[in-house]
Motif scaffolding. Structure first.
Motif, PDB file in Angstrom:
ATOM      1  N   THR A 181      -5.960   4.265  -1.269  1.00 58.78           N
ATOM      2  CA  THR A 181      -4.977   3.176  -1.477  1.00 58.78           C
ATOM      3  C   THR A 181      -5.876   2.294  -2.512  1.00 58.78           C
ATOM      4  N   GLY A 201      -1.814   8.713   2.248  1.00 61.96           N
ATOM      5  CA  GLY A 201      -2.609   7.686   1.635  1.00 61.96           C
ATOM      6  C   GLY A 201      -3.801   7.647   2.537  1.00 61.96           C
ATOM      7  N   GLY A 209       0.818  -1.289  -0.053  1.00 59.77           N
ATOM      8  CA  GLY A 209       0.134  -0.075   0.118  1.00 59.77           C
ATOM      9  C   GLY A 209       0.775   1.368   0.039  1.00 59.77           C
ATOM     10  N   ARG A 212      -6.898   4.691   3.655  1.00 63.19           N
ATOM     11  CA  ARG A 212      -7.524   3.148   3.355  1.00 63.19           C
ATOM     12  C   ARG A 212      -9.148   3.301   3.271  1.00 63.19           C
TER      13      ARG A 212
END
Length: 159
Positions: free
Chosen positions: A119, A88, A17, A90
């Motif tokens: 992600t 990032g 990731g 998620r």
């Protein structure tokens, strides 16, 4: 003027990731500084030096710089004269935390902006904490972390 971003984190360990966000960041920015946070509240599995080496092994590209910082991220960004933080996301829970951080950083320095990237769908469930737990119990991490990171995890937990 080159477009530079700071991608901060503990990266303990580096996951696919993280790799995806960094690769995609390199499509937007001329250079990305992967800034390893020295966080006194966390007890990392890997030393700062080990984490830096794992990132460098994943990105031998001279457009990726690995550095460390402690203290406030905006102070570090200011010291490096970098106006963009790359983060990032998620899940929704990440968004709430990251939104708070981005707004606080903006309050501390309104010249520094945060750019969010989602992600990849295949990695949205992966966290460094979960990776360490799976590794601790001997689970397979193929496709979750780079191969050299998986090998280092095996070495750490076989001691």
């Amino acid at each position: 003027m080159p477009r530079i971003a700071i991608y901060p984190g503990t990266f303990d360990p580096l996951t696919n990731g993280h790799v995806s966000i960094l690769n995609r960041g390199l499509r937007v920015f001329d250079k990305v500084i992967c800034a390893l946070a020295v966080n006194i509240r966390k007890t990392p599995l890997f030393t700062v030096e080990e984490r830096a080496e794992l990132i460098k092994m994943s990105f031998p590209d001279d457009r990726v710089e690995v550095d460390t910082f402690d203290g406030l991220l905006v102070e570090y960004a200011r010291s490096r004269n970098v106006p963009v933080i790359l983060r990032g996301l998620r899940a929704i829970s990440d968004f709430e935390y990251e939104l708070q951080m981005a707004n606080m950083n903006r309050k501390l320095d309104d010249e520094i902006d945060t750019v969010f990237m989602m992600t990849e769908e295949s990695d949205f469930y992966v966290s460094s904490s979960l990776v360490k737990e799976v590794a601790r119990f001997g689970g397979k991490l193929e496709g979750v972390v780079p191969a050299h990171v998986e090998q280092k995890l095996i070495e750490k937990f076989s001691k």
